[in-house]
Enzyme design. Sequence first.
Site, short mmCIF file in Angstrom:
data_model
loop_
_atom_site.label_atom_id
_atom_site.label_comp_id
_atom_site.label_asym_id
_atom_site.label_seq_id
_atom_site.Cartn_x
_atom_site.Cartn_y
_atom_site.Cartn_z
N CYS A 177 85.63 8.10 42.66
CA CYS A 177 86.86 8.16 41.87
C CYS A 177 88.01 7.49 42.63
CB CYS A 177 87.20 9.62 41.55
SG CYS A 177 88.71 9.79 40.60
N CYS A 228 91.39 9.25 42.30
CA CYS A 228 91.50 10.47 43.12
C CYS A 228 91.69 10.12 44.59
CB CYS A 228 90.24 11.33 43.03
SG CYS A 228 89.53 11.49 41.41
N ASP A 229 90.92 9.18 45.09
CA ASP A 229 90.80 9.00 46.54
C ASP A 229 91.35 7.68 47.09
OD1 ASP A 229 89.54 11.48 46.68
OD2 ASP A 229 87.58 10.61 46.26
#
Length: 316
Positions: free
Chosen positions: A139, A142-143
Amino acid sequence: MSQIERISCLIIGSGPAGYTAAIYAARADMKPVMYQGLQPGGQLTTTNEVENFPGYPDGITGPEMMLQLEAQAKRFETDVRSGFITRVDFSGSTHKCWTEDGHEIHADTIIISTGASAKYLGLDSEQHYLKLGGGVSACAVCDGFFYRNQEVVIVGAGDSACEEAHYLSKLCTKVTMLVRRDEFRASKIMADRVKKTPNIEIRFNTETLEVLGDGQLVTGVRAIDRATNQESEIACTGFFVAIGHQPNTAVFQDYIDLDETGYIKYAQPGTSKTNVAGVFVAGDAADKTYRQAITAAGTGCMAALDAERYLAAKGH
Ligand code: NDP
């Protein structure tokens, strides 16, 4: 437990969608029972720091956040159980479900929040660094932030991979994109955008052989160009996998309308209703577009409110 258990609300799955649905349903006195599923806490338990969920100014780890959501659901007496649903029968007005140990539950309302699972390559080295939180992610939204001003590699050639590569190109100094065939699967417009981005290098016909690292953190990728059989090492600190997601919906397929890739179809846009009255869906099981914890939580709230209204209309 061999006797049939009759309940008002069954929540299947325990990510942010399921727990939010549980909090709302429990506070509405629906006495929800939740089966947590095979991966209690869902996909967030495989991420590190969550920095984009409002209300956590200092961030929080995915597993910690899920424990907090679970505690909040339990505070209002949600009956949270480990186990999973292996069979359903939604043909009548009472929705029947069976757990893996054969326990039969009849529920007036069902909230499906089984989520989706990111697909991974399945390499031992990939799984090693994924489990350690050492630089493997599925992701970018997200990261990606953790790899600012660093070099990363991304695998995949669909719309998701292109979108994520483009997202990463704004944060990272260099993005190397590994495409296993000699062409993209993505739509032309998405592929063209990637091709035109100067700090994205696309390597066609290229497969990942191994994620390299020092045992704790990723340091590179060993790849092979299948056209020339040349192996090479690409230095990077982050390895992103964007080869698709699999919604966890197979158990419902005989009753619930799914799209061609297995995502649950909303019967009425703007609600959480499925094609079966009394069965609602929340989170990634019906969402291939946003896939965020906060959007999952939002739809979890919608599903609980829709279930409550459904029960009220039936005079419960
Ligand atoms: P897709 O299934 O469309 O693409 C998966 C990609 O991963 C393919 O290019 C495939 O390669 C590659 N792949 C699969 N397995 C491997 C492997 N083992 N090694 C290397 N590569 C692999 O998934 P997406 O998540 O990209 O998209 C899912 C759906 O969501 C699509 O319908 C897409 O259009 C849609 N979507 C739309 C967006 C938008 O419009 N903004 C954004 C994101 C998704 P190969 O091509 O060789 O099979």
